[in-house]
Structures are given as structure tokens and as C-alpha cells.
Design a protein around this motif. Structure first.
Motif, mmCIF file in Angstrom:
data_model
loop_
_atom_site.group_PDB
_atom_site.id
_atom_site.type_symbol
_atom_site.label_atom_id
_atom_site.label_comp_id
_atom_site.label_asym_id
_atom_site.label_seq_id
_atom_site.Cartn_x
_atom_site.Cartn_y
_atom_site.Cartn_z
ATOM 1 N N ILE A 35 0.891 -1.314 -0.065
ATOM 2 C CA ILE A 35 -0.201 0.066 -0.022
ATOM 3 C C ILE A 35 1.028 1.363 0.027
ATOM 4 O O ILE A 35 1.772 1.485 0.624
ATOM 5 N N SER A 37 -0.042 5.009 1.015
ATOM 6 C CA SER A 37 -0.833 5.794 1.365
ATOM 7 C C SER A 37 -0.748 7.368 0.768
ATOM 8 O O SER A 37 0.292 7.715 0.249
ATOM 9 N N TYR A 53 4.579 7.928 -0.353
ATOM 10 C CA TYR A 53 3.281 8.221 0.011
ATOM 11 C C TYR A 53 2.947 8.991 -1.400
ATOM 12 O O TYR A 53 3.972 9.140 -2.336
ATOM 13 N N THR A 83 -5.609 6.103 3.231
ATOM 14 C CA THR A 83 -5.626 5.089 2.419
ATOM 15 C C THR A 83 -7.010 4.937 1.281
ATOM 16 O O THR A 83 -8.053 4.977 1.727
ATOM 17 N N SER A 87 -5.453 2.125 -3.937
ATOM 18 C CA SER A 87 -4.163 1.673 -3.470
ATOM 19 C C SER A 87 -4.294 0.231 -2.970
ATOM 20 O O SER A 87 -3.458 -0.423 -2.692
ATOM 21 N N LEU A 88 -5.400 -0.220 -3.064
ATOM 22 C CA LEU A 88 -5.846 -1.811 -2.290
ATOM 23 C C LEU A 88 -5.864 -2.762 -3.412
ATOM 24 O O LEU A 88 -6.524 -2.316 -4.502
ATOM 25 N N ASN A 94 -2.898 -6.918 1.312
ATOM 26 C CA ASN A 94 -2.277 -5.645 1.221
ATOM 27 C C ASN A 94 -1.320 -5.353 2.574
ATOM 28 O O ASN A 94 -2.205 -5.519 3.484
ATOM 29 N N GLY A 96 0.751 -2.385 4.625
ATOM 30 C CA GLY A 96 1.054 -0.917 4.847
ATOM 31 C C GLY A 96 1.178 -0.582 6.041
ATOM 32 O O GLY A 96 1.264 -1.410 6.917
ATOM 33 N N PHE A 98 0.701 2.009 9.340
ATOM 34 C CA PHE A 98 -0.472 2.678 9.900
ATOM 35 C C PHE A 98 -0.311 2.878 11.233
ATOM 36 O O PHE A 98 0.543 2.446 12.292
ATOM 37 N N ARG A 102 -5.839 4.933 12.905
ATOM 38 C CA ARG A 102 -6.155 4.352 11.583
ATOM 39 C C ARG A 102 -6.732 3.112 11.731
ATOM 40 O O ARG A 102 -7.725 2.605 11.090
#
Length: 190
Positions: A35, A37, A53, A83, A87-88, A94, A96, A98, A102
Motif C-alpha cells: 500500500i 498511502s 506516499y 488509504t 491503492s488496495l 495488502n 502497509g 498505519f 487509523r
């Protein structure tokens, strides 16, 4: 309906989560989507748009929210982080980084199957990493984040979907392997 699988890497500032994610990306796996973000904050030293990012203008971020194209988001220092749906990958796991706020949003979403890799390190290791990762570190900001993390993480509990993985100096390979083992085990459940 198939749920979107998210393996969230979390940890206090300096625990090494970004470094671990960078190491994981060097071992591409067909069943994993990393992912990227989105944020409205400006890039830090060395950050690249679309890699670290997606750096968006505030109005563009708000428009994505209004169009329900953001799965989760938080605001910190007047900057938005989140997110986006695009992006998924619904067919992959997935992965990423966090923050705890979140995670709460993701865990409340019935369309998401969430597992959490909680990366930990000693306070000394965390502070040293933060002080040495930039040429001119902002010590006040490092200390602010250090103390804020104590509040932000006090409610993160270890349960069947939260796995604590210690990341002591020199152990990044072992941490990555444990996360890859989580991916393999999760994939075998299907």
C-alpha cells in the motif's frame, strides 16, 4: 463478498516499521500488494511521490473523501493521511504502515479482514534510530512524537489478530521473515 485483506504494520516512532516495509518490498511476492498511502503533508528529506506516499493537495484529498474513495484517514498537525481504494488489491494481501487511530477505523470496517504486525523496540533503540535517520533531526519533534506514542499505543492490545514482533538492532531480517510467515499462514487459510 470477499473481504479486502490488510496486514497493518504498526509501531511507535523509531520502532523500524518503515525500514521493515522497505526490506519487505525487496522480496516481491505475487500474493502481496504494498500500500502507498496518501498525505497532504510535504515530503520529508529523501521521500519520493508514489513510493513513500502519494503527496496530494488538501483539496484533492477532500475530494477523494467526498467521493468515498478513501477507506480510512486521520488528521495530524493539520495534515491528512489515508488509504485510497485504488491503492488496495482485492485479490492480494495488502501490506502497509498505519498508526493506531487509523487501525480503529479499519477494524470497524466489515469489508476488511485486518491482521496487525506490532513492531516493538526498546526506548533507547527507538530514540537512537530517530536521531540518526536524518542529517539535521528536529529533536523537539522527536521528543513530541516519543511522548505522544505512549498515549497513542496504550490501548493497542495483543489478541488473535495482533502479533507483537520485537525489532532489536540487527534483527530486521528476522522481523521480515516473521511478517512473511504471517502472509503465508494467512494465505493458507483460504
Amino acid at each position: 463478498m470477499n473481504k479486502i485483506k490488510i496486514l497493518a504494520i504498526v509501531g511507535k516512532s523509531g520502532a523500524g516499521k518503515d525500514y521493515i516495509l522497505k526490506c519487505l518490498k525487496m522480496c516481491p511476492i505475487d500474493k502481496v500488494n504494498y500500500i502507498v498511502s496518501s498525505t497532504t503533508r510535504p515530503p520529508r528529506e529523501g521521500e519520493v511521490d508514489g513510493v513513500h506516499y502519494h503527496f496530494l493537495q488538501h483539496d484533492d484529498f477532500i475530494k477523494l473523501m467526498e467521493e468515498n474513495k478513501i477507506v480510512e484517514m486521520s488528521v495530524f498537525n493539520d495534515w491528512c493521511y489515508g488509504t485510497t481504494m485504488d491503492s488496495l488489491d482485492v485479490d492480494k494481501i495488502n501490506i502497509g504502515c498505519f498508526d493506531p487511530m487509523r487501525l480503529d477505523i479499519l477494524s470497524d470496517d466489515w469489508g476488511i479482514d485486518l491482521k496487525i504486525a506490532y513492531i516493538t523496540a526498546t526506548d533507547k533503540e527507538r530514540l537512537v534510530r530517530q536521531l540518526t535517520r536524518e542529517n539535521s533531526p528536529d529533536v523537539d519533534e522527536i521528543l513530541r512524537r516519543y511522548f505522544a506514542d505512549n498515549d497513542d499505543f496504550k490501548y493497542l492490545t495483543l489478541d488473535h489478530d495482533v502479533y507483537e514482533i520485537p525489532n532489536h538492532d540487527g534483527e530486521a531480517d528476522q522481523v521480515c521473515q516473521k511478517i512473511l510467515d504471517m502472509v503465508e499462514y494467512w494465505d493458507d487459510l483460504d
